[in-house]
Enzyme design. Structure first.
Site, mmCIF file in Angstrom:
data_model
loop_
_atom_site.group_PDB
_atom_site.id
_atom_site.type_symbol
_atom_site.label_atom_id
_atom_site.label_comp_id
_atom_site.label_asym_id
_atom_site.label_seq_id
_atom_site.Cartn_x
_atom_site.Cartn_y
_atom_site.Cartn_z
ATOM 1 N N LYS A 1 -5.251 49.232 2.573
ATOM 2 C CA LYS A 1 -4.496 49.241 1.287
ATOM 3 C C LYS A 1 -5.641 49.779 0.011
ATOM 4 C CE LYS A 1 -4.305 45.352 -1.226
ATOM 5 N NZ LYS A 1 -4.661 45.463 -2.633
ATOM 6 N N ASN A 2 -6.788 49.363 0.336
ATOM 7 C CA ASN A 2 -7.917 49.691 -0.665
ATOM 8 C C ASN A 2 -8.369 50.871 -0.763
ATOM 9 O OD1 ASN A 2 -7.496 46.815 -1.838
ATOM 10 N ND2 ASN A 2 -9.185 46.319 -1.053
ATOM 11 N N ARG B 1 -3.282 45.618 -10.387
ATOM 12 C CA ARG B 1 -4.534 46.381 -11.149
ATOM 13 C C ARG B 1 -4.897 47.487 -10.646
ATOM 14 N NH1 ARG B 1 -8.130 43.794 -14.357
ATOM 15 N NH2 ARG B 1 -6.747 42.151 -14.405
ATOM 16 N N CYS C 1 -3.628 40.120 -9.021
ATOM 17 C CA CYS C 1 -4.095 38.952 -8.529
ATOM 18 C C CYS C 1 -4.853 38.086 -9.787
ATOM 19 C CB CYS C 1 -4.956 38.633 -7.277
ATOM 20 S SG CYS C 1 -3.893 38.907 -5.960
ATOM 21 N N ARG D 1 -11.717 40.772 -14.189
ATOM 22 C CA ARG D 1 -12.026 42.183 -13.824
ATOM 23 C C ARG D 1 -11.727 43.242 -14.825
ATOM 24 N NH1 ARG D 1 -9.130 42.420 -8.040
ATOM 25 N NH2 ARG D 1 -7.181 41.609 -9.012
ATOM 26 N N PRO D 2 -12.527 43.083 -16.044
ATOM 27 C CA PRO D 2 -12.041 44.063 -17.129
ATOM 28 C C PRO D 2 -12.452 45.433 -16.653
ATOM 29 C CG PRO D 2 -14.593 43.073 -17.540
ATOM 30 C CD PRO D 2 -13.945 42.375 -16.358
ATOM 31 N N VAL D 3 -11.455 46.318 -17.522
ATOM 32 C CA VAL D 3 -11.612 47.679 -17.184
ATOM 33 C C VAL D 3 -12.850 48.334 -18.231
ATOM 34 C CG1 VAL D 3 -9.345 47.947 -16.550
ATOM 35 C CG2 VAL D 3 -9.763 48.333 -18.851
ATOM 36 N N VAL E 1 -21.838 46.799 -10.290
ATOM 37 C CA VAL E 1 -21.175 47.701 -9.061
ATOM 38 C C VAL E 1 -19.759 47.515 -9.212
ATOM 39 C CG1 VAL E 1 -20.870 47.956 -6.636
ATOM 40 C CG2 VAL E 1 -23.132 47.490 -7.725
ATOM 41 N N VAL F 1 -16.032 48.778 -7.713
ATOM 42 C CA VAL F 1 -15.245 49.936 -6.906
ATOM 43 C C VAL F 1 -14.277 50.619 -7.599
ATOM 44 C CG1 VAL F 1 -13.577 50.024 -4.841
ATOM 45 C CG2 VAL F 1 -15.367 48.353 -4.707
ATOM 46 N N ASP G 1 -13.172 39.893 -0.396
ATOM 47 C CA ASP G 1 -11.930 39.740 0.264
ATOM 48 C C ASP G 1 -11.629 39.262 1.681
ATOM 49 O OD1 ASP G 1 -10.740 41.082 -1.985
ATOM 50 O OD2 ASP G 1 -10.423 42.988 -1.165
ATOM 51 N N ARG H 1 1.663 41.977 -0.208
ATOM 52 C CA ARG H 1 0.925 42.891 -0.936
ATOM 53 C C ARG H 1 -0.200 43.662 -0.205
ATOM 54 N NH1 ARG H 1 -1.837 41.081 -5.225
ATOM 55 N NH2 ARG H 1 -2.458 43.166 -5.682
#
Length: 428
Positions: A22-23, A100, A124, A129-131, A170, A172, A314, A406
């Site tokens: 999925k990722n 997200r 989730c 987890r800011p952008v 870091v 992803v 994960d 999901r």
């Protein structure tokens, strides 16, 4: 709303084919926006998140055609995407809020069309987890960005240009977004302190097939020489290392033996190291990996999550379920997300002994776990409860399984085929 019922205590035996990741699939799908030619992805998993992003791409005007095993068969699905006639560069809240990863359309839209409006994302509830890492880096490429009314408004009327970018941490998602944007930027872009996950390597290799010029693939420094346009490509999505790790833990926690077809040992180094210390034997086969307990007992092992090639966040919840059934104590430290222990109260309902202290959890293994009614709180937490249920005495009823859907394709079918007493109960 669907539920999953598990009657535990059965060792799993057999083979499980690992689905496409999925990722990896989500950024690969977003990459179709970089070209007016057709991008074809095979080995695509049949998951709710894939459907969500497909719906978002259709809303932008992408032409989608699904071929292959649309019923979730072992061959994986094949998706053809053509972004020739984009009708909107706006990614609306009602779609982005569900996932997200939807923010990954920002870089490609901005790079190819010079503008994008993307809702601030959801997903989730495992931390902020800011952008901001995405936005700060895109500004270095020449983007003008404003946030208002819950949307990111980005424009680059003169196109993007190459730059040297060092990520402050870091990330992803930020690495993926900037890698895609840099492919169509003028000049050379250096992305330093980049994430190194196999899913990013998979994206980079697909972009190269599309005509991108990328050096340093697999390292923490990616050098991208921008090109005027990208073309179409055929690409197979890499197998899901998180699904492989999850089913490896399923074999261990049930004292069973599974062969994980398609699993790649080079993607699971840190996971294999921890499982080996816990008393699990993992060996390569012609088609994947075979997993079983070595001497019948599990031993508690300390774990800290880290960016790849470290132990993946994960798999933290699944590992906690395993350590709850091991002999001795284990300290599990979460260094990636600040709110990823929401599964602890649910595991405690099944008899797990876990004490959380800030970013660490002390797990004291129990002689037995017991079935209970539990509730999924996020994607990975949901499957940790499935694993605990497989090992527990009695019946476990898992609620809110839409989280599970999901990220795990046909989980109850795959487990039942290996001897698990597990079934989905359809909701009203």
């Amino acid at each position: 709303m669907d539920k999953i019922r598990i009657r535990g205590g059965r060792p799993l035996k057999g083979q499980i084919r690992i689905s496409g990741a999925k990722n990896a699939a989500l950024p690969l799908m977003a990459a179709c926006l970089l070209t007016d030619e057709t991008l074809t992805l095979s080995n695509l998993p049949h998951l709710a998140d894939i459907t969500t992003l497909a719906n978002l791409l259709v809303q932008h005007g992408v032409d989608l055609h699904m071929n292959g095993a649309t019923d979730g068969g072992h061959t994986g699905r094949v998706l053809e995407m053509t972004a020739r006639n984009i009708t909107s560069t706006r990614a609306p809240y009602d779609l982005v809020r569900k996932m997200r990863a939807s923010v990954l359309v920002l870089g490609p839209l901005l790079a190819r069309f010079g503008e994008a409006q993307v809702s601030l994302p959801g997903g989730c509830a495992i931390g902020t987890r800011p952008v901001d890492l995405h936005l700060t880096a895109l500004e270095l490429l020449g983007a003008e960005i404003e946030i208002k009314e819950g949307y990111i408004y980005a424009k680059a009327p003169n196109g993007l240009h190459g730059a040297e970018i060092t990520f402050s941490k870091v990330s992803v998602g930020a690495t993926e977004n900037l890698l895609m944007a840099a492919c169509l930027a003028k000049g050379t872009t250096r992305l330093m302190n980049s994430a190194r996950e196999p899913e990013i390597t998979d994206l980079a290799e697909c972009l190269v097939k599309m005509g991108a010029k990328i050096e340093g693939i697999g390292s923490d420094t990616l050098v991208v020489e921008g090109v005027e346009r990208l073309g179409g490509a055929d690409h197979s999505v890499v197998p899901d290392r998180i699904e492989a790790g999850t089913y490896a833990i399923a074999a261990a926690i049930t004292n069973g033996e599974l062969e994980l077809l398609g699993a790649r040992i080079e993607h699971l180094g840190a996971v294999i190291e921890i499982l080996t210390k816990a008393g699990v034997e993992i060996t390569e086969t012609e088609e994947g990996l075979k997993v079983r307990r070595l001497n019948g007992e599990l031993t508690g092992v300390d774990v800290m999550t880290e960016p790849f090639p470290g132990f993946p966040t994960d798999l933290q919840a699944q590992t906690m379920a395993l350590m709850s059934a091991a002999d001795g104590a284990a300290m599990i430290t979460e260094s990636i997300f600040e709110n990823r222990f929401m599964h602890v109260p649910e595991l405690a309902r099944m008899g797990a002994n876990v004490n959380v202290h800030g970013a660490s959890a002390m797990v004291r293994g129990q002689e037995k776990l017991t079935g209970a009614e539990v509730m999924a709180t996020d994607l990975r937490a949901s499957v940790s409860l499935v694993l605990a249920g497989l090992a527990a005495e009695g019946e476990t009823m898992l609620n809110r399984v839409y989280h599970l859907d999901r990220g795990y394709e046909r989980v109850e079918e795959k487990l039942a085929a290996c001897g698990a007493d597990i079934e989905r109960i359809k909701g009203p």
